[in-house]
Design an enzyme around this catalytic site. Structure first.
Site, PDB file in Angstrom:
ATOM      1  N   HIS A  72     -25.749  51.449 -12.421  1.00  0.00           N
ATOM      2  CA  HIS A  72     -27.056  51.422 -11.754  1.00  0.00           C
ATOM      3  C   HIS A  72     -27.619  50.009 -11.880  1.00  0.00           C
ATOM      4  O   HIS A  72     -28.052  49.601 -12.961  1.00  0.00           O
ATOM      5  CB  HIS A  72     -27.988  52.440 -12.405  1.00  0.00           C
ATOM      6  CG  HIS A  72     -29.228  52.694 -11.614  1.00  0.00           C
ATOM      7  ND1 HIS A  72     -30.271  51.806 -11.566  1.00  0.00           N
ATOM      8  CD2 HIS A  72     -29.569  53.747 -10.837  1.00  0.00           C
ATOM      9  CE1 HIS A  72     -31.225  52.307 -10.794  1.00  0.00           C
ATOM     10  NE2 HIS A  72     -30.822  53.480 -10.336  1.00  0.00           N
ATOM     11  N   HIS A 117     -27.598  50.112  -4.527  1.00  0.00           N
ATOM     12  CA  HIS A 117     -28.098  49.787  -5.865  1.00  0.00           C
ATOM     13  C   HIS A 117     -27.339  50.491  -6.985  1.00  0.00           C
ATOM     14  O   HIS A 117     -27.509  50.151  -8.156  1.00  0.00           O
ATOM     15  CB  HIS A 117     -29.592  50.132  -5.979  1.00  0.00           C
ATOM     16  CG  HIS A 117     -29.849  51.584  -6.169  1.00  0.00           C
ATOM     17  ND1 HIS A 117     -29.736  52.504  -5.144  1.00  0.00           N
ATOM     18  CD2 HIS A 117     -30.189  52.277  -7.276  1.00  0.00           C
ATOM     19  CE1 HIS A 117     -30.004  53.708  -5.613  1.00  0.00           C
ATOM     20  NE2 HIS A 117     -30.280  53.606  -6.899  1.00  0.00           N
TER      21      HIS A 117
END
Length: 162
Positions: A84, A69
């Site tokens: 992110h 992620h």
């Protein structure tokens, strides 16, 4: 020489590219105070329209999160950049993410870091806004976001000056 480059306007500083195609927005629009209040550093955010998440700079992957992620890349230019994908997407435990890079890997701007199935992540109830954070802002005298709006992967989204 650097002084003359600055005086003559030839020094464009350091440019950080968009890790994905999508819409560039202010970091203040991220619905998470860790990012919007610039706790981790200064930056911008992209709402991705595609699944490819690429390196925003030439450098080295310093951290590829095992869940896929997020990734951190330290540029050859000294900028430490965190990408992110989404908010709280660590809770997906890697589902909908495919990792294409590894810690310590040399990358060029535009090299594929990971893929994120943006539609599936949205369907799972997650916000896919993707903060792009300069984690060492103290190293730069200026960090500015370019104009918000639609961006292609690689378009300049942040300009930094030493």
């Amino acid at each position: 020489m650097k002084l003359f480059q600055n005086l003559l306007g030839r020094d464009n500083g350091i440019e950080i590219g968009s890790p994905a195609a999508g819409r560039l927005v202010s970091i203040k629009e991220v619905n998470d105070p860790t990012f919007s209040e610039e706790i981790l550093g200064k930056g911008a955010a992209v709402i991705p329209s595609g699944n490819r998440i690429c390196s925003p700079i030439d450098g080295k992957v310093t951290t590829m999160f095992p869940t896929g992620h997020a990734a951190a890349v330290t540029g050859d230019n000294g900028a430490a950049v965190l990408i992110h994908v989404g908010l709280d997407t660590v809770n997906l435990k890697g589902e909908y993410f495919t990792i294409h890079a590894a810690d310590g890997q040399d990358v060029k701007k535009g090299d594929l870091l990971m893929e994120a199935d943006i539609e599936k992540i949205k369907e799972a109830g997650y916000d896919v806004i993707t903060p792009v954070i300069v984690c060492n802002p103290e190293e730069f005298s200026e960090i500015q976001m370019t104009e918000s709006g639609e961006v292609a992967q690689g378009d300049v989204i942040l300009k930094l000056k030493k």
